[in-house]
Design a protein around this motif. Sequence first.
Motif, PDB file in Angstrom:
ATOM      1  N   LEU A 192      85.731  67.266   8.288  1.00 54.98           N
ATOM      2  CA  LEU A 192      84.488  66.548   8.578  1.00 54.98           C
ATOM      3  C   LEU A 192      84.641  65.596   9.753  1.00 54.98           C
ATOM      4  O   LEU A 192      83.739  65.474  10.584  1.00 54.98           O
ATOM      5  N   SER A 193      85.789  64.944   9.830  1.00 57.73           N
ATOM      6  CA  SER A 193      85.991  64.007  10.937  1.00 57.73           C
ATOM      7  C   SER A 193      86.081  64.734  12.275  1.00 57.73           C
ATOM      8  O   SER A 193      85.815  64.150  13.315  1.00 57.73           O
ATOM      9  N   ARG A 194      86.442  65.991  12.257  1.00 58.02           N
ATOM     10  CA  ARG A 194      86.503  66.769  13.499  1.00 58.02           C
ATOM     11  C   ARG A 194      85.148  67.379  13.866  1.00 58.02           C
ATOM     12  O   ARG A 194      84.823  67.514  15.040  1.00 58.02           O
ATOM     13  N   LEU A 195      84.344  67.767  12.876  1.00 53.27           N
ATOM     14  CA  LEU A 195      83.095  68.477  13.149  1.00 53.27           C
ATOM     15  C   LEU A 195      81.868  67.577  13.218  1.00 53.27           C
ATOM     16  O   LEU A 195      80.923  67.872  13.950  1.00 53.27           O
ATOM     17  N   LEU A 196      81.860  66.498  12.477  1.00 50.11           N
ATOM     18  CA  LEU A 196      80.680  65.643  12.392  1.00 50.11           C
ATOM     19  C   LEU A 196      80.273  65.018  13.732  1.00 50.11           C
ATOM     20  O   LEU A 196      79.080  65.015  14.060  1.00 50.11           O
ATOM     21  N   PRO A 197      81.203  64.497  14.532  1.00 50.21           N
ATOM     22  CA  PRO A 197      80.772  63.938  15.821  1.00 50.21           C
ATOM     23  C   PRO A 197      80.068  64.952  16.719  1.00 50.21           C
ATOM     24  O   PRO A 197      79.087  64.608  17.387  1.00 50.21           O
ATOM     25  N   ASN A 198      80.546  66.183  16.739  1.00 46.69           N
ATOM     26  CA  ASN A 198      79.882  67.211  17.551  1.00 46.69           C
ATOM     27  C   ASN A 198      78.460  67.455  17.075  1.00 46.69           C
ATOM     28  O   ASN A 198      77.537  67.580  17.887  1.00 46.69           O
ATOM     29  N   ALA A 199      78.288  67.533  15.776  1.00 44.52           N
ATOM     30  CA  ALA A 199      76.956  67.792  15.232  1.00 44.52           C
ATOM     31  C   ALA A 199      76.012  66.622  15.492  1.00 44.52           C
ATOM     32  O   ALA A 199      74.825  66.822  15.766  1.00 44.52           O
ATOM     33  N   LEU A 200      76.514  65.403  15.424  1.00 42.97           N
ATOM     34  CA  LEU A 200      75.655  64.233  15.580  1.00 42.97           C
ATOM     35  C   LEU A 200      75.339  63.900  17.032  1.00 42.97           C
ATOM     36  O   LEU A 200      74.223  63.492  17.351  1.00 42.97           O
ATOM     37  N   PHE A 201      76.309  64.053  17.915  1.00 37.97           N
ATOM     38  CA  PHE A 201      76.151  63.529  19.257  1.00 37.97           C
ATOM     39  C   PHE A 201      75.819  64.560  20.320  1.00 37.97           C
ATOM     40  O   PHE A 201      75.666  64.204  21.495  1.00 37.97           O
ATOM     41  N   THR A 202      75.692  65.815  19.966  1.00 35.55           N
ATOM     42  CA  THR A 202      75.368  66.835  20.958  1.00 35.55           C
ATOM     43  C   THR A 202      73.998  66.595  21.578  1.00 35.55           C
ATOM     44  O   THR A 202      73.849  66.607  22.803  1.00 35.55           O
ATOM     45  N   SER A 203      73.001  66.355  20.749  1.00 34.59           N
ATOM     46  CA  SER A 203      71.652  66.146  21.289  1.00 34.59           C
ATOM     47  C   SER A 203      71.559  64.823  22.041  1.00 34.59           C
ATOM     48  O   SER A 203      70.887  64.738  23.070  1.00 34.59           O
ATOM     49  N   ILE A 204      72.247  63.787  21.563  1.00 36.16           N
ATOM     50  CA  ILE A 204      72.243  62.503  22.256  1.00 36.16           C
ATOM     51  C   ILE A 204      72.920  62.641  23.618  1.00 36.16           C
ATOM     52  O   ILE A 204      72.449  62.094  24.619  1.00 36.16           O
ATOM     53  N   GLY A 205      74.008  63.389  23.659  1.00 38.05           N
ATOM     54  CA  GLY A 205      74.705  63.614  24.926  1.00 38.05           C
ATOM     55  C   GLY A 205      73.850  64.351  25.930  1.00 38.05           C
ATOM     56  O   GLY A 205      73.894  64.067  27.128  1.00 38.05           O
ATOM     57  N   GLY A 206      73.065  65.282  25.462  1.00 38.37           N
ATOM     58  CA  GLY A 206      72.163  66.006  26.360  1.00 38.37           C
ATOM     59  C   GLY A 206      71.122  65.093  26.975  1.00 38.37           C
ATOM     60  O   GLY A 206      70.832  65.178  28.176  1.00 38.37           O
ATOM     61  N   VAL A 207      70.565  64.221  26.168  1.00 38.55           N
ATOM     62  CA  VAL A 207      69.567  63.273  26.673  1.00 38.55           C
ATOM     63  C   VAL A 207      70.212  62.317  27.678  1.00 38.55           C
ATOM     64  O   VAL A 207      69.650  62.024  28.732  1.00 38.55           O
ATOM     65  N   LEU A 208      71.408  61.809  27.355  1.00 43.34           N
ATOM     66  CA  LEU A 208      72.111  60.906  28.269  1.00 43.34           C
ATOM     67  C   LEU A 208      72.438  61.595  29.594  1.00 43.34           C
ATOM     68  O   LEU A 208      72.283  61.000  30.661  1.00 43.34           O
ATOM     69  N   ALA A 209      72.890  62.828  29.515  1.00 48.79           N
ATOM     70  CA  ALA A 209      73.250  63.557  30.731  1.00 48.79           C
ATOM     71  C   ALA A 209      72.031  63.822  31.609  1.00 48.79           C
ATOM     72  O   ALA A 209      72.139  63.840  32.837  1.00 48.79           O
ATOM     73  N   ASP A 210      70.883  64.022  31.000  1.00 48.05           N
ATOM     74  CA  ASP A 210      69.666  64.251  31.774  1.00 48.05           C
ATOM     75  C   ASP A 210      69.079  62.965  32.333  1.00 48.05           C
ATOM     76  O   ASP A 210      68.422  62.975  33.369  1.00 48.05           O
ATOM     77  N   THR A 211      69.325  61.845  31.655  1.00 44.95           N
ATOM     78  CA  THR A 211      68.712  60.582  32.045  1.00 44.95           C
ATOM     79  C   THR A 211      69.532  59.821  33.080  1.00 44.95           C
ATOM     80  O   THR A 211      68.981  59.284  34.038  1.00 44.95           O
ATOM     81  N   TYR A 212      70.853  59.762  32.882  1.00 42.34           N
ATOM     82  CA  TYR A 212      71.722  58.940  33.724  1.00 42.34           C
ATOM     83  C   TYR A 212      72.593  59.800  34.627  1.00 42.34           C
ATOM     84  O   TYR A 212      72.695  61.010  34.450  1.00 42.34           O
ATOM     85  N   ASP A 213      73.238  59.147  35.572  1.00 43.11           N
ATOM     86  CA  ASP A 213      74.157  59.830  36.475  1.00 43.11           C
ATOM     87  C   ASP A 213      75.299  60.453  35.671  1.00 43.11           C
ATOM     88  O   ASP A 213      75.929  59.793  34.845  1.00 43.11           O
ATOM     89  N   ARG A 214      75.547  61.703  35.900  1.00 41.02           N
ATOM     90  CA  ARG A 214      76.536  62.451  35.126  1.00 41.02           C
ATOM     91  C   ARG A 214      77.927  61.843  35.225  1.00 41.02           C
ATOM     92  O   ARG A 214      78.659  61.783  34.243  1.00 41.02           O
ATOM     93  N   ARG A 215      78.304  61.367  36.396  1.00 43.63           N
ATOM     94  CA  ARG A 215      79.642  60.784  36.579  1.00 43.63           C
ATOM     95  C   ARG A 215      79.827  59.523  35.752  1.00 43.63           C
ATOM     96  O   ARG A 215      80.878  59.314  35.147  1.00 43.63           O
ATOM     97  N   ILE A 216      78.801  58.695  35.704  1.00 45.85           N
ATOM     98  CA  ILE A 216      78.869  57.456  34.910  1.00 45.85           C
ATOM     99  C   ILE A 216      78.980  57.790  33.426  1.00 45.85           C
ATOM    100  O   ILE A 216      79.777  57.184  32.695  1.00 45.85           O
ATOM    101  N   VAL A 217      78.190  58.748  32.968  1.00 42.00           N
ATOM    102  CA  VAL A 217      78.226  59.141  31.556  1.00 42.00           C
ATOM    103  C   VAL A 217      79.598  59.704  31.209  1.00 42.00           C
ATOM    104  O   VAL A 217      80.184  59.346  30.176  1.00 42.00           O
ATOM    105  N   MET A 218      80.142  60.562  32.062  1.00 36.46           N
ATOM    106  CA  MET A 218      81.451  61.155  31.797  1.00 36.46           C
ATOM    107  C   MET A 218      82.543  60.097  31.774  1.00 36.46           C
ATOM    108  O   MET A 218      83.410  60.101  30.883  1.00 36.46           O
ATOM    109  N   LEU A 219      82.511  59.181  32.707  1.00 36.36           N
ATOM    110  CA  LEU A 219      83.509  58.120  32.755  1.00 36.36           C
ATOM    111  C   LEU A 219      83.423  57.229  31.523  1.00 36.36           C
ATOM    112  O   LEU A 219      84.437  56.911  30.898  1.00 36.36           O
ATOM    113  N   THR A 220      82.216  56.843  31.153  1.00 36.23           N
ATOM    114  CA  THR A 220      82.026  55.991  29.980  1.00 36.23           C
ATOM    115  C   THR A 220      82.515  56.680  28.712  1.00 36.23           C
ATOM    116  O   THR A 220      83.221  56.075  27.892  1.00 36.23           O
ATOM    117  N   LEU A 221      82.166  57.935  28.533  1.00 37.94           N
ATOM    118  CA  LEU A 221      82.574  58.653  27.332  1.00 37.94           C
ATOM    119  C   LEU A 221      84.077  58.925  27.306  1.00 37.94           C
ATOM    120  O   LEU A 221      84.700  58.901  26.238  1.00 37.94           O
TER     121      LEU A 221
END
Length: 80
Positions: A30-59
């Motif tokens: 669960l600790s390996r799979l749950l973050p992917n399930a929860l944050f995939t859609s949030i990551g997509g929104v962040l990647a579309d909204t903000y500069d990709r380099r900043i998002v990648m560096l922050t993450l």
Amino acid sequence: AIERIQQHSTTTTNNNTTKKSRTFISILVLSRLLPNALFTSIGGVLADTYDRRIVMLTLDVLGSFIALLFLVAYQLESIP
């Protein structure tokens, strides 16, 4: 930590220990799979909204910090 869980699961002798081993393995999965399930859609929104380099560096920095926390917890033996 994974090696300890695997070793613990293979050296079980009674039912109670077997149940604990299965619980540890379930928590690990669960600790390996749950973050992917929860944050995939949030990551997509962040990647579309903000500069990709900043998002990648922050993450990447956040992921490194979390990995460091796991190492500290392992050294303090607060996780099996």
